[in-house]
Structure formats: structure tokens, C-alpha cells
Scaffold this motif. Structure first.
Motif, PDB file in Angstrom:
ATOM      1  N   ALA A 401      36.654  91.429  51.354  1.00  0.00           N
ATOM      2  CA  ALA A 401      37.517  92.074  52.347  1.00  0.00           C
ATOM      3  C   ALA A 401      37.917  91.071  53.417  1.00  0.00           C
ATOM      4  O   ALA A 401      37.197  90.109  53.683  1.00  0.00           O
ATOM      5  CB  ALA A 401      36.779  93.261  52.956  1.00  0.00           C
ATOM      6  N   PRO A 402      39.055  91.294  54.080  1.00  0.00           N
ATOM      7  CA  PRO A 402      39.447  90.373  55.162  1.00  0.00           C
ATOM      8  C   PRO A 402      38.371  90.297  56.227  1.00  0.00           C
ATOM      9  O   PRO A 402      37.759  91.286  56.596  1.00  0.00           O
ATOM     10  CB  PRO A 402      40.724  91.020  55.699  1.00  0.00           C
ATOM     11  N   PHE A 403      38.130  89.089  56.701  1.00  0.00           N
ATOM     12  CA  PHE A 403      37.170  88.902  57.779  1.00  0.00           C
ATOM     13  C   PHE A 403      37.648  87.748  58.651  1.00  0.00           C
ATOM     14  O   PHE A 403      38.543  86.989  58.275  1.00  0.00           O
ATOM     15  CB  PHE A 403      35.759  88.658  57.247  1.00  0.00           C
ATOM     16  N   ASP A 404      37.062  87.634  59.810  1.00  0.00           N
ATOM     17  CA  ASP A 404      37.479  86.633  60.788  1.00  0.00           C
ATOM     18  C   ASP A 404      37.030  85.251  60.327  1.00  0.00           C
ATOM     19  O   ASP A 404      35.833  84.942  60.324  1.00  0.00           O
ATOM     20  CB  ASP A 404      36.872  86.980  62.149  1.00  0.00           C
ATOM     21  N   THR A 405      37.968  84.423  59.925  1.00  0.00           N
ATOM     22  CA  THR A 405      37.634  83.081  59.447  1.00  0.00           C
ATOM     23  C   THR A 405      37.718  82.024  60.546  1.00  0.00           C
ATOM     24  O   THR A 405      37.566  80.833  60.267  1.00  0.00           O
ATOM     25  CB  THR A 405      38.574  82.673  58.301  1.00  0.00           C
ATOM     26  N   SER A 406      37.926  82.444  61.776  1.00  0.00           N
ATOM     27  CA  SER A 406      38.113  81.467  62.844  1.00  0.00           C
ATOM     28  C   SER A 406      36.849  80.678  63.142  1.00  0.00           C
ATOM     29  O   SER A 406      36.915  79.609  63.764  1.00  0.00           O
ATOM     30  CB  SER A 406      38.598  82.167  64.115  1.00  0.00           C
ATOM     31  N   HIS A 407      35.690  81.194  62.726  1.00  0.00           N
ATOM     32  CA  HIS A 407      34.439  80.492  62.990  1.00  0.00           C
ATOM     33  C   HIS A 407      34.006  79.601  61.822  1.00  0.00           C
ATOM     34  O   HIS A 407      33.007  78.893  61.935  1.00  0.00           O
ATOM     35  CB  HIS A 407      33.326  81.501  63.286  1.00  0.00           C
ATOM     36  N   LEU A 408      34.722  79.669  60.715  1.00  0.00           N
ATOM     37  CA  LEU A 408      34.370  78.835  59.568  1.00  0.00           C
ATOM     38  C   LEU A 408      34.607  77.361  59.898  1.00  0.00           C
ATOM     39  O   LEU A 408      35.632  77.006  60.485  1.00  0.00           O
ATOM     40  CB  LEU A 408      35.213  79.201  58.350  1.00  0.00           C
ATOM     41  N   HIS A 409      33.663  76.537  59.503  1.00  0.00           N
ATOM     42  CA  HIS A 409      33.846  75.095  59.606  1.00  0.00           C
ATOM     43  C   HIS A 409      33.785  74.515  58.197  1.00  0.00           C
ATOM     44  O   HIS A 409      32.765  73.979  57.763  1.00  0.00           O
ATOM     45  CB  HIS A 409      32.775  74.466  60.499  1.00  0.00           C
ATOM     46  N   LEU A 410      34.862  74.662  57.474  1.00  0.00           N
ATOM     47  CA  LEU A 410      35.013  73.996  56.176  1.00  0.00           C
ATOM     48  C   LEU A 410      35.909  72.797  56.450  1.00  0.00           C
ATOM     49  O   LEU A 410      37.115  72.821  56.245  1.00  0.00           O
ATOM     50  CB  LEU A 410      35.638  74.955  55.162  1.00  0.00           C
ATOM     51  N   TRP A 411      35.301  71.726  56.930  1.00  0.00           N
ATOM     52  CA  TRP A 411      36.011  70.591  57.500  1.00  0.00           C
ATOM     53  C   TRP A 411      35.764  69.332  56.671  1.00  0.00           C
ATOM     54  O   TRP A 411      34.685  69.155  56.082  1.00  0.00           O
ATOM     55  CB  TRP A 411      35.553  70.322  58.933  1.00  0.00           C
ATOM     56  N   GLU A 412      36.745  68.444  56.711  1.00  0.00           N
ATOM     57  CA  GLU A 412      36.579  67.139  56.068  1.00  0.00           C
ATOM     58  C   GLU A 412      37.390  66.097  56.820  1.00  0.00           C
ATOM     59  O   GLU A 412      38.445  66.389  57.397  1.00  0.00           O
ATOM     60  CB  GLU A 412      36.973  67.191  54.595  1.00  0.00           C
ATOM     61  N   TYR A 413      36.879  64.897  56.782  1.00  0.00           N
ATOM     62  CA  TYR A 413      37.531  63.765  57.441  1.00  0.00           C
ATOM     63  C   TYR A 413      37.430  62.543  56.529  1.00  0.00           C
ATOM     64  O   TYR A 413      36.339  62.190  56.057  1.00  0.00           O
ATOM     65  CB  TYR A 413      36.850  63.469  58.783  1.00  0.00           C
ATOM     66  N   ASN A 414      38.578  61.941  56.267  1.00  0.00           N
ATOM     67  CA  ASN A 414      38.638  60.699  55.484  1.00  0.00           C
ATOM     68  C   ASN A 414      37.988  60.868  54.116  1.00  0.00           C
ATOM     69  O   ASN A 414      37.165  60.057  53.679  1.00  0.00           O
ATOM     70  CB  ASN A 414      37.963  59.542  56.242  1.00  0.00           C
ATOM     71  N   THR A 415      38.378  61.942  53.411  1.00  0.00           N
ATOM     72  CA  THR A 415      37.875  62.161  52.058  1.00  0.00           C
ATOM     73  C   THR A 415      38.578  61.200  51.103  1.00  0.00           C
ATOM     74  O   THR A 415      39.800  61.019  51.156  1.00  0.00           O
ATOM     75  CB  THR A 415      38.109  63.612  51.619  1.00  0.00           C
ATOM     76  N   MET A 416      37.805  60.601  50.188  1.00  0.00           N
ATOM     77  CA  MET A 416      38.318  59.572  49.288  1.00  0.00           C
ATOM     78  C   MET A 416      37.980  59.909  47.842  1.00  0.00           C
ATOM     79  O   MET A 416      37.128  60.763  47.564  1.00  0.00           O
ATOM     80  CB  MET A 416      37.681  58.219  49.637  1.00  0.00           C
ATOM     81  N   ASP A 417      38.640  59.228  46.913  1.00  0.00           N
ATOM     82  CA  ASP A 417      38.187  59.285  45.529  1.00  0.00           C
ATOM     83  C   ASP A 417      37.050  58.285  45.342  1.00  0.00           C
ATOM     84  O   ASP A 417      36.632  57.605  46.294  1.00  0.00           O
ATOM     85  CB  ASP A 417      39.347  59.056  44.550  1.00  0.00           C
ATOM     86  N   LEU A 418      36.546  58.193  44.133  1.00  0.00           N
ATOM     87  CA  LEU A 418      35.373  57.343  43.907  1.00  0.00           C
ATOM     88  C   LEU A 418      35.685  55.854  44.081  1.00  0.00           C
ATOM     89  O   LEU A 418      34.757  55.048  44.231  1.00  0.00           O
ATOM     90  CB  LEU A 418      34.802  57.609  42.508  1.00  0.00           C
ATOM     91  N   ASP A 419      36.972  55.495  44.081  1.00  0.00           N
ATOM     92  CA  ASP A 419      37.361  54.108  44.305  1.00  0.00           C
ATOM     93  C   ASP A 419      37.651  53.816  45.771  1.00  0.00           C
ATOM     94  O   ASP A 419      38.056  52.697  46.116  1.00  0.00           O
ATOM     95  CB  ASP A 419      38.604  53.772  43.468  1.00  0.00           C
ATOM     96  N   GLY A 420      37.467  54.851  46.637  1.00  0.00           N
ATOM     97  CA  GLY A 420      37.697  54.645  48.056  1.00  0.00           C
ATOM     98  C   GLY A 420      39.126  54.862  48.503  1.00  0.00           C
ATOM     99  O   GLY A 420      39.479  54.531  49.645  1.00  0.00           O
ATOM    100  N   LYS A 421      39.997  55.435  47.634  1.00  0.00           N
ATOM    101  CA  LYS A 421      41.382  55.700  48.002  1.00  0.00           C
ATOM    102  C   LYS A 421      41.500  57.100  48.609  1.00  0.00           C
ATOM    103  O   LYS A 421      40.809  58.032  48.172  1.00  0.00           O
ATOM    104  CB  LYS A 421      42.273  55.588  46.771  1.00  0.00           C
ATOM    105  N   PRO A 422      42.366  57.299  49.615  1.00  0.00           N
ATOM    106  CA  PRO A 422      42.487  58.604  50.261  1.00  0.00           C
ATOM    107  C   PRO A 422      42.895  59.705  49.276  1.00  0.00           C
ATOM    108  O   PRO A 422      43.692  59.478  48.366  1.00  0.00           O
ATOM    109  CB  PRO A 422      43.574  58.372  51.319  1.00  0.00           C
ATOM    110  N   ILE A 423      42.363  60.908  49.499  1.00  0.00           N
ATOM    111  CA  ILE A 423      42.677  62.077  48.695  1.00  0.00           C
ATOM    112  C   ILE A 423      43.830  62.841  49.346  1.00  0.00           C
ATOM    113  O   ILE A 423      43.911  62.943  50.575  1.00  0.00           O
ATOM    114  CB  ILE A 423      41.439  62.999  48.591  1.00  0.00           C
ATOM    115  N   SER A 424      44.705  63.396  48.534  1.00  0.00           N
ATOM    116  CA  SER A 424      45.766  64.242  49.054  1.00  0.00           C
ATOM    117  C   SER A 424      45.198  65.590  49.484  1.00  0.00           C
ATOM    118  O   SER A 424      44.416  66.212  48.757  1.00  0.00           O
ATOM    119  CB  SER A 424      46.841  64.459  47.989  1.00  0.00           C
ATOM    120  N   TYR A 425      45.586  66.045  50.679  1.00  0.00           N
ATOM    121  CA  TYR A 425      45.160  67.342  51.197  1.00  0.00           C
ATOM    122  C   TYR A 425      46.215  68.430  51.002  1.00  0.00           C
ATOM    123  O   TYR A 425      46.050  69.546  51.504  1.00  0.00           O
ATOM    124  CB  TYR A 425      44.880  67.246  52.703  1.00  0.00           C
TER     125      TYR A 425
END
Length: 462
Positions: A401-425
Motif C-alpha cells: 500500500a502507499p506509504f510515506d517514502t520521504s524517510h527512506l534512505h536508499l542512497w548511492e554516491y559514485n557507484t561504479m562497475d567492476l572496472d571502476g567506470k561510472p554507472i548510469s543512474y
């Protein structure tokens, strides 16, 4: 560097450990019989241990080991079941267990914990139907089969700060559980348990230990493990989960370093369950299945590799991960159940791999019937993470059911592939957030600090 394995001495056509007539045996010893060919565990007969004529322990092979001895039955407890199963008190809690485990030609007999004492002489008898040989040859066990050994005069004193475990009986203890049972509860003095190289197939559980370091001699060659899951050991009405291979409750200032923990069953089967404050897990291998690592309290995990089969991290606690790797065969890597006012899983300079190519970092399945519908304060923060086999949406599914997602912290910074290249968001789940510099530099710097994540505790790996 020697590996600790049981030293067997031949009696008739069976090699015995401890040897017949052996002295200075540790009371936590297992009984090991090595045959010329693989033995078969029978469904009747007794293993009996005597102190003179007094029976100290009995294993009755007619009693089943579990409602699901192969770990493939129902994961729900059947409280109307009145069957008696093999039961052992481990660290103060009842577990179903295997009285005998056979690996190749070796049968290991597991007596009930803490039945043997120091400075005693014991005689063991084994019924002729307890173990038979698959090739039809004589197993060397008949109605008169028995052997005798004597235990050490005394063990490590209460003033000792370091003890050693070695399965061949050459150290202070044969088993990891035996050494942990020796360590006092709520100790104000730091104590260290050293585990020599070897394979320690035993169920480990303990409660209310503090200031304890458990350190293996070799990360890859010191292996502690057991076949266990929620079918083999279904839940009690009350009390902690019984499905992990290695678990503890109510601990403080504990460190695990330099060994492997493996759960040999699949399903809901933790390698490790952490329940305590200021727990350090360093330089470890953790091999589990579903919920391969469950966490409560506060923990710091460094230079560690975790393998699992989906929901590989079941996270109730605040955990800071540093330079570690999580490998998940399928599905979501974690189900993070963070409650309000604490932090969840924060991973710095780590690697996450989904082996089937379509994993996500974390999911929030429909949980609207629970106390925390959908866990609205769930937190998983990834900083400088290398990834492989992660679906383009990265996170989810978020269901129910719908719920308040404003408190969710599903966060990422500088995510890369295994070769160290940036991932598309570009296809990331809409309730997730991708941190960028310089706008989010304050958040990034805060979450890089373990003390910020762990409620003010600045962990130190000894």
C-alpha cells in the motif's frame, strides 16, 4: 604451520580419537571413528559414556535429529508436534542437532555439550547398529566394542586472557564452543580465543559475552560451520533464531577475525547472526544462503566477503561496511529493516555482485501486516561502490500500500562497475536518491564516518 585435525590410533579395524587409553584429553572433545570405507549411520542403537558405572551421556540413534533432517521441509514451527528430537543445549539454548555426522570415511560423534569434566576417566560403548559399512565388510564394532580415555586434570584458569582451540586436542580446547563456554559472561577483562587451522564442524551460539576476541589462524583454512536452517531448527515460541551456523545474543565489544563461517544448508540459513553492540567483523569469509548475515545492534565490518542466495543481508542494526564484498546469487542483496532514529547499512569502498545479473541493492516487500509496514525508515547508503550484475533500476521492488517514502534512505554516491567506470543512474527507482558533488558533500562526509553511523562508537580493529 600445522593444521589441527584429529589424531587417530587404530583399535581393531577402526581408528579412534581420542585414542584408547589416551590421557590429558580435553572435556569438550568429540569422538571420531575412521573406517576403511564410508560408514552408514543407523536408526537404532546407543552411544553411551560411563564414569565408572555411572552413565554420563547417551545418544539414542532411534531419536530423529529434526523434523527436517535434510533441511528441506517446512520452515514454520509445528507447535502441535509432540515428537522427541535430538536436542543439545548450546550456549544456554536448545537446538536440534546431529548426534553423528559422517564425512567420507570419518564418523564424528557429538556428545551433549558440557557432560564431560576434568580429571575423570570415561568409557565409551557403541552399539553394533549405530554405524555400519556400505561395502558390507565388518565395521569393527560389535556388542563388546568400547574404549577408555582420561581427561586433563584441569583447564585454563579464570585469570587466563588467551586460550587456543585445536581439533587434535593439543591445545586448551578441541572445539570453538568449548572455548567460548569457558569465557566468562560480561567480562571487564579482554580475552582472546585463538583457533588453529582446521575444519570445526559444530553449531556455535553464545550469550552475554563481552570484551572477547575470536581470532582464526587463517581466513581460508580455519573453517567453522554447520548444516542448519529454519527447517532443521524451526523457531521456538520465544527466544532467538535457531537457524544460523554461528550466532550470539546480548554481546558487547566482540571481535571476530581471520576465519571462515559456513552454513552447509540452503534456505533461510545464516552463516552469522549478530546481536550485540560494538561488534567488529574483520578479515572474515561468511558463506550462507537466504539471510546469510542478520544484524541487530551496532557492528563494523571490514575486509570481509559475504556470500548468500538473496536477501543476503537481513539488516535490523546499524552496520558500517568498509572495503568488503557482498556476493548474492539472485534477487535483492539486502532487506534492510531499519527502525526510526538509527542508521542502517552504510557501505564505503565496497563491492556488490549479483551473480545472475538482475539483482538490486535492497528491497521493501509488502509487509503491511507487520509492526513496521514496509519499513519506512529503511536506510542503505552506498559510497564509492563497485558493482556487477545489478539491474538498471538499482533498488527495489518497493511494494504494498502507499506509504510515506520521504524517510527512506536508499542512497548511492559514485557507484561504479567492476572496472571502476561510472554507472548510469537513468533508470534508477524513483524512491532512491543519487548523491552528487558538491550539493551532497555534507551527507557524503557524514556517512564516511563510522562514528556518525554507529551512534558515536569509533571502532578499532585490534
Amino acid at each position: 604451520m600445522r593444521i589441527c585435525t584429529q589424531r587417530n590410533v587404530r583399535t581393531a579395524s577402526v581408528d579412534l580419537f581420542p585414542a584408547n587409553g589416551a590421557k590429558d584429553v580435553n572435556p569438550d572433545t568429540q569422538l571420531v571413528l575412521t573406517f576403511a570405507s564410508p560408514p552408514i549411520i543407523g536408526s537404532s542403537g546407543n552411544v553411551t559414556v560411563y564414569d565408572n558405572e555411572k552413565i554420563i551421556d547417551t545418544l539414542d540413534l532411534s531419536i530423529p535429529s529434526s523434523p527436517s533432517p535434510y533441511g528441506n521441509g517446512s520452515t514454520k514451527a509445528n507447535y502441535s508436534d509432540t515428537t522427541t528430537y535430538q536436542s543439545n543445549l548450546v550456549g544456554g539454548m536448545d537446538f536440534y542437532f546431529f548426534p553423528i555426522i559422517v564425512r567420507d570415511n570419518v564418523a564424528t560423534v557429538y556428545l551433549h555439550n558440557n557432560r564431560l569434566e576434568y580429571n575423570r576417566t570415561y568409557t565409551v560403548t557403541i552399539g553394533s547398529t549405530v554405524l555400519t559399512l556400505s561395502d558390507g565388510n565388518s565395521n569393527g564394532i560389535d556388542s563388546n566394542f568400547s574404549w577408555t580415555f582420561s581427561t586433563k586434570a584441569q583447564g585454563p584458569g579464570s585469570e587466563a586472557t588467551e586460550v587456543t582451540v585445536c581439533a587434535d586436542g593439543s591445545a586448551d580446547f578441541n572445539t570453538v564452543q568449548g572455548a567460548i563456554d569457558w569465557a566468562p559472561s560480561n567480562s571487564i577483562k579482554k580475552r582472546t580465543i585463538h583457533i588453529k587451522e582446521g575444519n570445526y564442524e559444530e553449531l556455535v551460539y553464545f550469550q552475554y559475552k563481552s570484551n572477547l576476541v575470536i581470532r582464526g589462524e587463517s581466513r581460508n583454512k580455519t573453517i567453522v560451520g554447520y548444516p542448519n536452517n529454519s527447517a532443521f531448527n524451526p523457531p521456538n515460541r520465544q527466544g532467538p533464531s535457531r537457524r544460523p551456523a554461528f550466532s550470539f545474543k546480548g554481546v558487547a565489544d566482540l571481535q571476530l577475525s581471520g576465519f571462515s563461517i559456513t552454513n552447509y544448508y540452503r534456505g533461510q540459513a545464516e552463516a552469522l547472526l549478530i546481536d550485540g553492540i560494538r561488534v567488529v567483523v574483520d578479515h572474515m569469509n561468511l558463506n550462507g544462503s537466504g539471510d546469510a548475515l542478520t544484524t541487530y545492534g551496532t557492528a563494523y565490518i571490514s575486509d570481509t566477503t559475504l556470500w548468500g542466495d538473496g536477501d543476503t543481508i537481513l539488516g535490523y542494526g546499524s552496520v558500517f561496511w568498509n572495503q568488503s564484498t557482498v556476493i548474492s546469487t539472485a534477487g535483492a542483496v539486502s532487506w534492510t529493516r531499519t527502525v526510526q532514529n538509527i542508521h542502517g547499512n552504510v557501505m564505503l569502498n565496497c563491492t556488490i555482485i549479483g551473480e545472475q545479473g538482475n539483482s538490486t541493492f535492497a528491497r521493501l516487500p509488502d509487509n503491511t501486516g507487520g509492526v513496521q509496514p514496509n519499513w519506512p525508515y529503511a536506510e542503505m547508503v552506498l559510497l564509492n561502490t563497485k558493482t556487477g550484475g545489478i539491474a538498471p533500476e538499482g533498488w527495489g521492488p518497493v511494494q504494498g500500500a502507499p506509504f510515506d517514502t520521504s524517510h527512506l534512505h536508499l542512497w548511492e554516491y559514485n557507484t561504479m562497475d567492476l572496472d571502476g567506470k561510472p554507472i548510469s543512474y537513468s533508470e534508477r527507482l524513483n524512491v532512491s536518491r543519487q548523491l552528487v558533488s558538491p550539493e551532497d558533500d555534507t551527507f557524503v562526509e557524514q556517512y564516511k564516518n563510522p562514528a556518525f553511523v554507529l551512534g558515536g562508537w569509533a571502532p578499532v580493529v585490534s
